[in-house]
Design an enzyme around this catalytic site. Sequence first.
Site, PDB file in Angstrom:
ATOM      1  N   CYS A 178     198.020 -58.666  37.747  1.00  0.00           N
ATOM      2  CA  CYS A 178     198.004 -57.833  38.944  1.00  0.00           C
ATOM      3  C   CYS A 178     199.390 -57.607  39.550  1.00  0.00           C
ATOM      4  CB  CYS A 178     197.068 -58.437  39.977  1.00  0.00           C
ATOM      5  SG  CYS A 178     195.414 -58.719  39.312  1.00  0.00           S
ATOM      6  N   HIS A 309     200.032 -57.697  49.000  1.00  0.00           N
ATOM      7  CA  HIS A 309     199.056 -57.775  47.914  1.00  0.00           C
ATOM      8  C   HIS A 309     197.661 -57.629  48.520  1.00  0.00           C
ATOM      9  CE1 HIS A 309     197.864 -58.555  43.848  1.00  0.00           C
ATOM     10  NE2 HIS A 309     197.108 -59.579  44.201  1.00  0.00           N
ATOM     11  N   HIS A 344     190.955 -53.152  44.196  1.00  0.00           N
ATOM     12  CA  HIS A 344     191.973 -53.855  43.418  1.00  0.00           C
ATOM     13  C   HIS A 344     192.022 -53.228  42.036  1.00  0.00           C
ATOM     14  CE1 HIS A 344     194.680 -56.628  41.810  1.00  0.00           C
ATOM     15  NE2 HIS A 344     194.301 -57.727  42.455  1.00  0.00           N
TER      16      HIS A 344
END
Length: 427
Positions: A178, A309, A344
Amino acid sequence: MSTSPPGGNDRERHEPVRVVITGLGTVTSIGIGVGEFLAGLREGRNGAQPITAFDTTGFDHANGCEVTGFDPAEWITHVAPETLGRATQFSVAAAVMAVRDAAMPVEELRERRALVCVGTTDGESADLDRLVEAQLADGPERLDAVVARRVPAGRLTAAVVGELGLVDVEATTLATACAAGNYAIGYGLDALRGGDVDVALVGGADAMCRKTFTGFYRLGTIAPEACQPFDVNRKGILTGEGAGVLLLETLDSALARGARIYAEVLGYGLNCDAHHPVAPDRDSIARCMELAHASAGVKPEEIDFISAHGTGTRANDVTEAAAIRQVFGDGPPSTISIKAMIGHTMGAASSLASAACALAISEGFIPPTINHVETDPECGLDCVPNAPRPAELRVVQNNALAFGGNNAVLILGAYPAGPPRTDGGGG
């Protein structure tokens, strides 16, 4: 100790090559193409909907942020779209968009030394899901050869090369989960500063897949309905999909061809603490921010906002917020998460956030953190709830945190740079 001769030439010799963003390509659940993506950020669109990419029977809840209305043939004309997996289609389409957005003729691009670097978490795991299902049902001799050829992660970049007809090119796929998008952008910055390439197409791409959704679901981190970063009642992530590709070139190149400049890439920081397979580490995140600031030559008080994030899980948001306060003190700048809008998107997450930061700088606003009701006191951040905020932005920070402690923080700046801050930072 420096061994260079004194005088004006010493500064010129050691001044880093300036690198700028002149093209953006975005495939997201809130808009395809830079114009629609920008509109989605301004409006605070919510990309969440019931997942249709795979059978969700047996799950108590299965919302996600899927890309809808995507026709690969609109962007992919030289490679047969059906020979590409969905993530690769996103990657190629976003790269083509970035080239067009940069107003760089493909013929000119082909004459330049190029880098294509795309980060990913899953590659074509959706195709792997289908192949395994077919093998279990019918045996390996019945596997679809076309689907099997789509699986290698190197296709995410090789297909971009094929579509654009690049010749003098390095094609690299990064698998740092990620944080991979920021890793790719940093790699492009280094390649341009080092004189290895003349132009870089960098970013990240991933497609919705059952494997990743199921993994997060079993960890208890899938939200029932919405992603609510930094909210006291947040319940987890929503998996998403898409791609973000940035076209980077040197400032001299951009000025010579009269290109529109979104932002300047000032620097980045990377570290890997390997502290825990999934849990973030506060000190390591803080250290990565400090490395990024040192690389960019900026101080914490010069950062105008942070794109966090911000996954919406209890562990990530509290830990990331604590790391931010460790670096910035009790008055950190406004800190937002676009995952509330687009979910996400795994390997695409930080590249899409970087594109959002570049648009925020060039358009003069801070995107909102939507779905927000009440800020968690343990986070204690100004997350620009639910509505965008006009702002003159000079320096912006983009955080990316990945499993295994892979952290990547990118710093972007306005071009031309504005005057230094006199108000001690945002908040």
